[in-house]
Motif scaffolding. Structure first.
Motif, PDB file in Angstrom:
ATOM      1  N   GLU A 101      54.761 -40.715 -29.264  1.00 45.46           N
ATOM      2  CA  GLU A 101      56.060 -40.068 -28.984  1.00 45.46           C
ATOM      3  C   GLU A 101      56.613 -40.516 -27.633  1.00 45.46           C
ATOM      4  O   GLU A 101      57.828 -40.628 -27.467  1.00 45.46           O
ATOM      5  CB  GLU A 101      55.905 -38.538 -29.064  1.00 45.46           C
TER       6      GLU A 101
ATOM      7  N   HIS B  35      50.885 -41.933 -25.779  1.00 43.01           N
ATOM      8  CA  HIS B  35      51.121 -41.281 -27.076  1.00 43.01           C
ATOM      9  C   HIS B  35      52.346 -41.917 -27.734  1.00 43.01           C
ATOM     10  O   HIS B  35      53.311 -42.288 -27.058  1.00 43.01           O
ATOM     11  CB  HIS B  35      51.337 -39.777 -26.889  1.00 43.01           C
TER      12      HIS B  35
ATOM     13  N   LYS C  96      51.629 -30.806 -27.398  1.00 45.34           N
ATOM     14  CA  LYS C  96      52.997 -31.331 -27.216  1.00 45.34           C
ATOM     15  C   LYS C  96      53.835 -30.260 -26.495  1.00 45.34           C
ATOM     16  O   LYS C  96      53.286 -29.526 -25.677  1.00 45.34           O
ATOM     17  CB  LYS C  96      53.590 -31.730 -28.566  1.00 45.34           C
TER      18      LYS C  96
ATOM     19  N   ALA D   5      50.886 -41.351 -39.658  1.00 43.34           N
ATOM     20  CA  ALA D   5      50.024 -40.222 -40.037  1.00 43.34           C
ATOM     21  C   ALA D   5      50.295 -38.992 -39.168  1.00 43.34           C
ATOM     22  O   ALA D   5      49.817 -37.902 -39.464  1.00 43.34           O
ATOM     23  CB  ALA D   5      48.562 -40.624 -39.920  1.00 43.34           C
ATOM     24  N   ILE D   6      51.070 -39.177 -38.101  1.00 46.17           N
ATOM     25  CA  ILE D   6      51.283 -38.065 -37.170  1.00 46.17           C
ATOM     26  C   ILE D   6      52.291 -37.079 -37.748  1.00 46.17           C
ATOM     27  O   ILE D   6      53.445 -37.432 -38.004  1.00 46.17           O
ATOM     28  CB  ILE D   6      51.748 -38.588 -35.784  1.00 46.17           C
ATOM     29  N   GLY D   7      51.822 -35.859 -37.980  1.00 46.55           N
ATOM     30  CA  GLY D   7      52.687 -34.782 -38.448  1.00 46.55           C
ATOM     31  C   GLY D   7      53.235 -34.964 -39.855  1.00 46.55           C
ATOM     32  O   GLY D   7      54.165 -34.262 -40.249  1.00 46.55           O
TER      33      GLY D   7
ATOM     34  N   ASN E 296      46.335 -31.617 -28.807  1.00 45.59           N
ATOM     35  CA  ASN E 296      47.580 -32.032 -28.152  1.00 45.59           C
ATOM     36  C   ASN E 296      48.665 -31.046 -28.567  1.00 45.59           C
ATOM     37  O   ASN E 296      49.174 -31.118 -29.685  1.00 45.59           O
ATOM     38  CB  ASN E 296      47.952 -33.456 -28.589  1.00 45.59           C
TER      39      ASN E 296
ATOM     40  N   GLU F 231      45.797 -43.320 -33.472  1.00 45.89           N
ATOM     41  CA  GLU F 231      46.729 -42.443 -34.158  1.00 45.89           C
ATOM     42  C   GLU F 231      47.784 -43.282 -34.869  1.00 45.89           C
ATOM     43  O   GLU F 231      48.793 -43.663 -34.252  1.00 45.89           O
ATOM     44  CB  GLU F 231      47.434 -41.533 -33.145  1.00 45.89           C
TER      45      GLU F 231
ATOM     46  N   LEU G 298      41.734 -36.046 -32.369  1.00 43.17           N
ATOM     47  CA  LEU G 298      42.846 -35.559 -31.545  1.00 43.17           C
ATOM     48  C   LEU G 298      43.783 -34.849 -32.519  1.00 43.17           C
ATOM     49  O   LEU G 298      44.264 -35.455 -33.485  1.00 43.17           O
ATOM     50  CB  LEU G 298      43.557 -36.726 -30.840  1.00 43.17           C
ATOM     51  N   VAL G 299      44.000 -33.566 -32.260  1.00 45.07           N
ATOM     52  CA  VAL G 299      44.695 -32.722 -33.230  1.00 45.07           C
ATOM     53  C   VAL G 299      46.018 -32.234 -32.650  1.00 45.07           C
ATOM     54  O   VAL G 299      46.043 -31.645 -31.564  1.00 45.07           O
ATOM     55  CB  VAL G 299      43.813 -31.496 -33.592  1.00 45.07           C
ATOM     56  N   GLY G 300      47.102 -32.471 -33.381  1.00 40.10           N
ATOM     57  CA  GLY G 300      48.418 -32.004 -32.947  1.00 40.10           C
ATOM     58  C   GLY G 300      48.728 -30.659 -33.576  1.00 40.10           C
ATOM     59  O   GLY G 300      48.240 -29.619 -33.141  1.00 40.10           O
ATOM     60  N   GLY G 301      49.505 -30.674 -34.654  1.00 46.08           N
ATOM     61  CA  GLY G 301      49.997 -29.451 -35.295  1.00 46.08           C
ATOM     62  C   GLY G 301      48.932 -28.384 -35.512  1.00 46.08           C
ATOM     63  O   GLY G 301      49.131 -27.213 -35.140  1.00 46.08           O
TER      64      GLY G 301
ATOM     65  N   GLY H  35      46.022 -37.789 -36.318  1.00 44.01           N
ATOM     66  CA  GLY H  35      47.077 -37.952 -37.330  1.00 44.01           C
ATOM     67  C   GLY H  35      46.780 -37.066 -38.517  1.00 44.01           C
ATOM     68  O   GLY H  35      45.944 -37.405 -39.358  1.00 44.01           O
ATOM     69  N   SER H  36      47.456 -35.892 -38.541  1.00 46.56           N
ATOM     70  CA  SER H  36      47.329 -34.950 -39.669  1.00 46.56           C
ATOM     71  C   SER H  36      45.898 -34.475 -39.921  1.00 46.56           C
ATOM     72  O   SER H  36      45.521 -34.243 -41.065  1.00 46.56           O
ATOM     73  CB  SER H  36      47.940 -35.553 -40.939  1.00 46.56           C
TER      74      SER H  36
END
Ligand code: PEP
Length: 243
Positions: A96, A94, A8, A168-170, A6, A164, A227-230, A207-208
């Motif tokens: 956000e 999501h 973003k 834990a997100i970011g 993701n 998520e 599911l991977v953000g950063g 989440g992280s």
């Protein structure tokens, strides 16, 4: 295993090209044929990414769609448009979007109907806040968020869940491994019990997720992917997560 990224509101065509060549050369040859890689990009990049991913197993997804089918909604992007450019996936719900755009079940119901009509596969995100985690209401909150999917209209919807936890997100924080596994089991059984679905739904953890913690997370019996953000914005890190 499913590896979903993701991005973003990050990235550009240069990063997409770099990421795609890394995945094609250094990930795909080394992962099992049943693994799936899904890049959920800002909508403006979807069409180009779909063309670049042609003849590769990499799939492309959007991060949101309008709750309207079409019409005078300046700046919005419909589920049908996402599908029209060849994108197969769509993230909905999501945290956000829930937090900054006040997305709730009635709105998500409309988006899910449109996603289903457009033939998109949905990554539906759920997760509790830190306060809800602390006061022991996480399961209640998860069922409330999932309940929109219990509607019989979605019996044929092609969806997976991303658990998520908002806290834990970011943040670098990750729940205890045992808790992740138990919550995933809880999500699977809630959907199984409340719908007519015959097969178990797949649940990703988000989440992280990092190259350091992913192996343990992936080893959990109820985790079907991440599911991977950063970390998905760094080709080296994302590569390590998928391998
Ligand atoms: C996300 O927001 O979907 C996410 C998983 O973010 P991060 O990996 O940065 O915690």
């Amino acid at each position: 295993m499913i590896y979903a990224a993701n991005w973003k509101m990050n990235g550009n065509t240069r990063l997409i090209n770099h990421m795609l060549s890394e995945i094609k050369l250094e990930v795909i040859p080394y992962i099992s044929k049943s693994s799936e890689i899904i890049l959920c990009l800002p909508s403006i990049f979807l069409g180009g990414a779909v063309i670049s991913c042609k003849n590769t197993p990499i799939q492309v997804g959007a991060q949101d769609c309008s709750s309207h089918k079409d019409g005078a909604y300046t700046g919005e992007i419909s589920a049908a448009m996402i599908s029209d450019v060849g994108s197969e996936w769509l993230i909905l719900g999501h945290s956000e979007r829930r937090q900054y755009h006040k997305e709730n079940n009635p709105l998500l119901y409309e988006k899910l109907l449109l996603a289903q009509a457009a033939g998109l596969k949905v990554i539906f995100c759920v997760g509790e806040t830190y306060e809800q985690y602390l006061n022991g209401t996480a399961k209640e909150i998860l069922v409330e968020q999932l309940s929109v999917l219990f509607d019989p209209s979605f019996i044929n919807l092609n969806f997976i869940i991303a658990y998520e936890p908002v806290w834990a997100i970011g943040t670098g924080l990750v729940p205890e491994l045992e808790d992740i596994n138990l919550i995933h089991q809880f999500i699977k059984s809630s959907i199984f019990e409340k719908t007519e679905r015959k097969s178990n739904v797949l649940v990703l953890y988000g989440g992280s997720v990092s190259p350091e913690n992913v192996k343990q997370i992936k080893s959990l019996s109820n985790v079907d992917g991440v599911l991977v953000g950063g970390a998905s914005l760094d080709p080296e890190k994302f590569k390590q997560i998928c391998l």
